[in-house]
Scaffold this motif. Structure first.
Motif, PDB file in Angstrom:
ATOM      1  N   VAL A 270       0.919  -1.219  -0.010  1.00  0.00           N
ATOM      2  CA  VAL A 270       0.138  -0.031  -0.148  1.00  0.00           C
ATOM      3  C   VAL A 270       0.892   1.485   0.090  1.00  0.00           C
ATOM      4  O   VAL A 270       0.638   2.263  -0.601  1.00  0.00           O
ATOM      5  CB  VAL A 270      -1.031   0.198   1.192  1.00  0.00           C
ATOM      6  N   ASN A 271       2.011   1.216   0.830  1.00  0.00           N
ATOM      7  CA  ASN A 271       2.953   2.235   0.937  1.00  0.00           C
ATOM      8  C   ASN A 271       3.601   2.690  -0.596  1.00  0.00           C
ATOM      9  O   ASN A 271       3.508   3.865  -0.956  1.00  0.00           O
ATOM     10  CB  ASN A 271       4.080   2.049   1.674  1.00  0.00           C
ATOM     11  N   VAL A 272       3.979   1.541  -1.356  1.00  0.00           N
ATOM     12  CA  VAL A 272       4.301   1.713  -2.676  1.00  0.00           C
ATOM     13  C   VAL A 272       3.066   2.358  -3.553  1.00  0.00           C
ATOM     14  O   VAL A 272       3.210   3.467  -4.509  1.00  0.00           O
ATOM     15  CB  VAL A 272       4.974   0.520  -3.427  1.00  0.00           C
ATOM     16  N   VAL A 273       2.013   1.928  -3.478  1.00  0.00           N
ATOM     17  CA  VAL A 273       0.844   1.927  -4.425  1.00  0.00           C
ATOM     18  C   VAL A 273       0.434   3.796  -4.128  1.00  0.00           C
ATOM     19  O   VAL A 273       0.246   4.489  -4.947  1.00  0.00           O
ATOM     20  CB  VAL A 273      -0.131   1.280  -4.208  1.00  0.00           C
ATOM     21  N   LEU A 274       0.619   4.013  -2.931  1.00  0.00           N
ATOM     22  CA  LEU A 274       0.019   5.360  -2.423  1.00  0.00           C
ATOM     23  C   LEU A 274       1.380   6.365  -2.592  1.00  0.00           C
ATOM     24  O   LEU A 274       1.270   7.527  -2.127  1.00  0.00           O
ATOM     25  CB  LEU A 274      -0.352   5.376  -1.108  1.00  0.00           C
ATOM     26  N   LEU A 275       2.426   6.016  -3.013  1.00  0.00           N
ATOM     27  CA  LEU A 275       3.571   7.020  -3.104  1.00  0.00           C
ATOM     28  C   LEU A 275       4.145   7.393  -1.903  1.00  0.00           C
ATOM     29  O   LEU A 275       4.440   8.482  -1.825  1.00  0.00           O
ATOM     30  CB  LEU A 275       3.217   8.046  -3.993  1.00  0.00           C
ATOM     31  N   ALA A 276       4.277   6.490  -0.959  1.00  0.00           N
ATOM     32  CA  ALA A 276       4.842   6.746   0.371  1.00  0.00           C
ATOM     33  C   ALA A 276       4.377   8.139   1.163  1.00  0.00           C
ATOM     34  O   ALA A 276       5.300   8.881   1.407  1.00  0.00           O
ATOM     35  CB  ALA A 276       6.455   6.907   0.284  1.00  0.00           C
ATOM     36  N   PRO A 277       2.926   8.133   1.408  1.00  0.00           N
ATOM     37  CA  PRO A 277       2.756   9.247   2.248  1.00  0.00           C
ATOM     38  C   PRO A 277       3.419   9.149   3.604  1.00  0.00           C
ATOM     39  O   PRO A 277       3.523   8.270   4.220  1.00  0.00           O
ATOM     40  CB  PRO A 277       1.188   9.178   2.406  1.00  0.00           C
ATOM     41  N   VAL A 278       3.540  10.443   4.076  1.00  0.00           N
ATOM     42  CA  VAL A 278       4.269  10.557   5.422  1.00  0.00           C
ATOM     43  C   VAL A 278       3.428   9.398   6.462  1.00  0.00           C
ATOM     44  O   VAL A 278       4.344   8.816   7.174  1.00  0.00           O
ATOM     45  CB  VAL A 278       4.322  11.881   5.920  1.00  0.00           C
ATOM     46  N   TRP A 279       2.367   9.753   6.823  1.00  0.00           N
ATOM     47  CA  TRP A 279       1.516   8.823   7.780  1.00  0.00           C
ATOM     48  C   TRP A 279       2.002   7.284   7.553  1.00  0.00           C
ATOM     49  O   TRP A 279       1.989   6.703   8.514  1.00  0.00           O
ATOM     50  CB  TRP A 279       0.364   9.330   7.782  1.00  0.00           C
ATOM     51  N   LEU A 280       1.731   6.827   6.163  1.00  0.00           N
ATOM     52  CA  LEU A 280       1.937   5.408   6.185  1.00  0.00           C
ATOM     53  C   LEU A 280       3.452   4.919   6.228  1.00  0.00           C
ATOM     54  O   LEU A 280       3.739   3.961   6.473  1.00  0.00           O
ATOM     55  CB  LEU A 280       1.476   5.054   4.519  1.00  0.00           C
ATOM     56  N   GLN A 281       4.421   6.041   5.924  1.00  0.00           N
ATOM     57  CA  GLN A 281       5.663   5.694   6.114  1.00  0.00           C
ATOM     58  C   GLN A 281       5.952   5.308   7.876  1.00  0.00           C
ATOM     59  O   GLN A 281       6.945   4.284   7.921  1.00  0.00           O
ATOM     60  CB  GLN A 281       6.514   6.798   5.827  1.00  0.00           C
ATOM     61  N   LEU A 282       5.337   5.990   8.584  1.00  0.00           N
ATOM     62  CA  LEU A 282       5.259   5.941   9.833  1.00  0.00           C
ATOM     63  C   LEU A 282       4.950   4.527  10.356  1.00  0.00           C
ATOM     64  O   LEU A 282       5.413   3.854  11.198  1.00  0.00           O
ATOM     65  CB  LEU A 282       4.817   7.090  10.835  1.00  0.00           C
ATOM     66  N   VAL A 283       3.930   4.299  10.065  1.00  0.00           N
ATOM     67  CA  VAL A 283       3.070   3.095  10.136  1.00  0.00           C
ATOM     68  C   VAL A 283       3.957   1.940   9.716  1.00  0.00           C
ATOM     69  O   VAL A 283       4.215   0.752  10.413  1.00  0.00           O
ATOM     70  CB  VAL A 283       1.995   2.800   9.395  1.00  0.00           C
ATOM     71  N   HIS A 284       4.593   1.907   8.523  1.00  0.00           N
ATOM     72  CA  HIS A 284       5.589   1.015   8.019  1.00  0.00           C
ATOM     73  C   HIS A 284       6.692   0.822   8.938  1.00  0.00           C
ATOM     74  O   HIS A 284       6.984  -0.418   9.280  1.00  0.00           O
ATOM     75  CB  HIS A 284       6.097   1.333   6.453  1.00  0.00           C
ATOM     76  N   LEU A 285       7.195   1.762   9.448  1.00  0.00           N
ATOM     77  CA  LEU A 285       8.287   1.754  10.237  1.00  0.00           C
ATOM     78  C   LEU A 285       8.004   1.161  11.704  1.00  0.00           C
ATOM     79  O   LEU A 285       8.856   0.184  12.442  1.00  0.00           O
ATOM     80  CB  LEU A 285       9.083   3.383  10.553  1.00  0.00           C
ATOM     81  N   LEU A 286       6.643   1.475  12.272  1.00  0.00           N
ATOM     82  CA  LEU A 286       6.291   0.804  13.411  1.00  0.00           C
ATOM     83  C   LEU A 286       6.071  -0.606  13.236  1.00  0.00           C
ATOM     84  O   LEU A 286       6.665  -1.254  14.272  1.00  0.00           O
ATOM     85  CB  LEU A 286       5.035   1.516  14.035  1.00  0.00           C
ATOM     86  N   MET A 287       5.547  -1.200  12.211  1.00  0.00           N
ATOM     87  CA  MET A 287       5.524  -2.332  11.981  1.00  0.00           C
ATOM     88  C   MET A 287       6.750  -3.048  11.699  1.00  0.00           C
ATOM     89  O   MET A 287       7.106  -4.179  12.280  1.00  0.00           O
ATOM     90  CB  MET A 287       4.700  -2.748  10.721  1.00  0.00           C
ATOM     91  N   ALA A 288       7.814  -2.503  11.105  1.00  0.00           N
ATOM     92  CA  ALA A 288       8.999  -2.872  11.125  1.00  0.00           C
ATOM     93  C   ALA A 288       9.709  -3.450  12.454  1.00  0.00           C
ATOM     94  O   ALA A 288      10.233  -4.292  12.823  1.00  0.00           O
ATOM     95  CB  ALA A 288      10.034  -2.218  10.241  1.00  0.00           C
ATOM     96  N   ASP A 289       9.447  -2.449  13.551  1.00  0.00           N
ATOM     97  CA  ASP A 289       9.850  -2.489  14.856  1.00  0.00           C
ATOM     98  C   ASP A 289       9.225  -3.451  15.450  1.00  0.00           C
ATOM     99  O   ASP A 289       9.869  -4.266  16.249  1.00  0.00           O
ATOM    100  CB  ASP A 289       9.657  -1.048  15.711  1.00  0.00           C
ATOM    101  N   PHE A 290       7.779  -3.609  15.192  1.00  0.00           N
ATOM    102  CA  PHE A 290       7.374  -4.757  15.862  1.00  0.00           C
ATOM    103  C   PHE A 290       7.796  -6.338  15.476  1.00  0.00           C
ATOM    104  O   PHE A 290       7.954  -7.272  16.308  1.00  0.00           O
ATOM    105  CB  PHE A 290       5.630  -4.718  15.436  1.00  0.00           C
ATOM    106  N   VAL A 291       7.907  -6.202  14.158  1.00  0.00           N
ATOM    107  CA  VAL A 291       8.578  -7.610  13.608  1.00  0.00           C
ATOM    108  C   VAL A 291      10.101  -7.838  14.248  1.00  0.00           C
ATOM    109  O   VAL A 291      10.402  -8.736  14.521  1.00  0.00           O
ATOM    110  CB  VAL A 291       8.651  -7.369  12.076  1.00  0.00           C
ATOM    111  N   TRP A 292      10.891  -6.677  14.331  1.00  0.00           N
ATOM    112  CA  TRP A 292      12.060  -6.807  14.905  1.00  0.00           C
ATOM    113  C   TRP A 292      11.971  -7.311  16.488  1.00  0.00           C
ATOM    114  O   TRP A 292      12.733  -8.087  16.735  1.00  0.00           O
ATOM    115  CB  TRP A 292      12.903  -5.643  14.656  1.00  0.00           C
ATOM    116  N   MET A 293      11.455  -6.761  17.202  1.00  0.00           N
ATOM    117  CA  MET A 293      10.807  -7.096  18.399  1.00  0.00           C
ATOM    118  C   MET A 293      10.585  -8.613  18.700  1.00  0.00           C
ATOM    119  O   MET A 293      10.842  -9.146  19.694  1.00  0.00           O
ATOM    120  CB  MET A 293       9.794  -6.199  19.061  1.00  0.00           C
TER     121      MET A 293
END
Length: 324
Positions: A270-293
């Motif tokens: 979705v981030n790619v399709v929507l051209l990386a809006p700021v709010w979705l970049q933050l969601v993507h980063l938070l999910m990455a942190d959750f996966v890492w944890m």
């Protein structure tokens, strides 16, 4: 040797520090995504030569807020470490985890200061900035990982042992190295999206394969490829570790990783399709942190000194019917 769980108050405080740290990390990504990294100029730790900026711009307020919250989380990390050392007996794994968390908090501040002082902010599109972004991401992951272990050990989990782990040790190493590599590629891709935004999806895809595009744009295509490969690898390794160390903690962590990674891949698409809006970049980063944890938890459960080990299946000799 197992150690007693920490007090309820310490457990709650350690979770609170982790949550606040994640918030500061997301705000730091917001600073980068909005181009506010130069909001305080090249001054550090003061902002534009002032302790409290007067008549600040929006960019200044965004950057200044990040610096203030970073200072607060540093004090929380110090408090967590002091509390861990004073409230737990020598040898308790919480002590070492909290000490590492404070160390990586200090290096996080130094890396952030280096990015500002070297002017790797705003519209700087140099490879030097990409390298520092990668270093920053690795340090951030190590910080979050150490704080995750503080929470983990505060609940009474057994300490880790690295000797004689066999394939489990190899799985842990590959998981951690793979996640760090994926995180670095994500940081570079996010930097490319910020500095060279696309008007349409097709334009972005053409830029990715164009020989004339900036190197940050050409390299961002590596991130989704690595994400798909790493996702499949994590699911496979989680199931393999659950067979080698069939504890409830390992099985739970492997299941969580599978669910989180599927969700993370969906967010990435979705981030790619929507051209990386700021709010979705933050969601993507938070999910990455959750996966890492979750990966850190899986590794801790697999390396636990009390983790059950699967018994090798004994080979049975074939039986032959005796001739009559």
């Amino acid at each position: 040797m197992n150690h007693a769980a920490s007090s309820r108050r310490f457990q709650v405080f350690s979770v609170g520090v982790l949550v606040f740290t994640l918030g500061v990390i997301l705000w730091g990504a917001f600073v980068r995504a909005t181009g506010s990294g130069a909001g305080c100029g090249d001054h550090w730790p003061v902002c534009n030569g002032e302790v409290v900026p007067r008549e600040p711009t929006i960019q200044t307020m965004i950057e200044y807020t990040h610096r203030v919250t970073s200072g607060l989380v540093m004090m929380l990390a110090v408090a967590l470490c002091v509390w861990a050392l004073r409230a737990h007996a020598k040898g308790h794994p919480v002590r070492k985890a909290a000490s590492w968390a404070l160390f990586f908090m200090l290096t996080e501040a130094l890396v952030g200061a280096g990015i500002v002082l070297l002017k790797y902010v705003a519209d700087n599109a140099s490879m030097g900035r990409a390298v520092w972004m990668g270093v920053h991401l690795v340090n951030t992951f190590l910080l979050v990982g150490a704080q995750t272990l503080v929470v983990w050990f505060s609940r009474g989990h057994a300490p880790l042992t690295f000797r004689g782990q066999g394939w489990v040790g190899a799985l842990v190493g590959v998981s951690i190295a793979g996640m760090l590599l994926l995180g670095v590629s994500g940081a570079i891709a996010a930097l490319g999206d910020t500095l060279f935004p696309s008007e349409t999806l097709m334009e972005g895809l053409r830029q990715d394969v164009s020989d004339t595009a900036h190197v940050l744009v050409r390299r961002r295509v590596l991130h989704p490829v690595l994400a798909i490969c790493m996702g499949a690898l994590l699911v496979f390794m989680g199931r393999w570790m659950a067979k080698l160390r069939p504890s409830a903690d390992v099985k739970r962590a492997a299941t969580v990783i599978t669910g989180l990674y599927v969700a993370q891949l969906a967010v990435g698409v979705v981030n790619v399709v929507l051209l990386a809006p700021v709010w979705l970049q933050l969601v993507h980063l938070l999910m990455a942190d959750f996966v890492w944890m979750a990966v850190v938890s899986l590794c801790a459960a697999g390396l636990a000194s009390d983790a059950p080990r699967a018994e090798p299946v004994a080979a049975t000799a074939p039986t032959h019917a005796s001739p009559v």
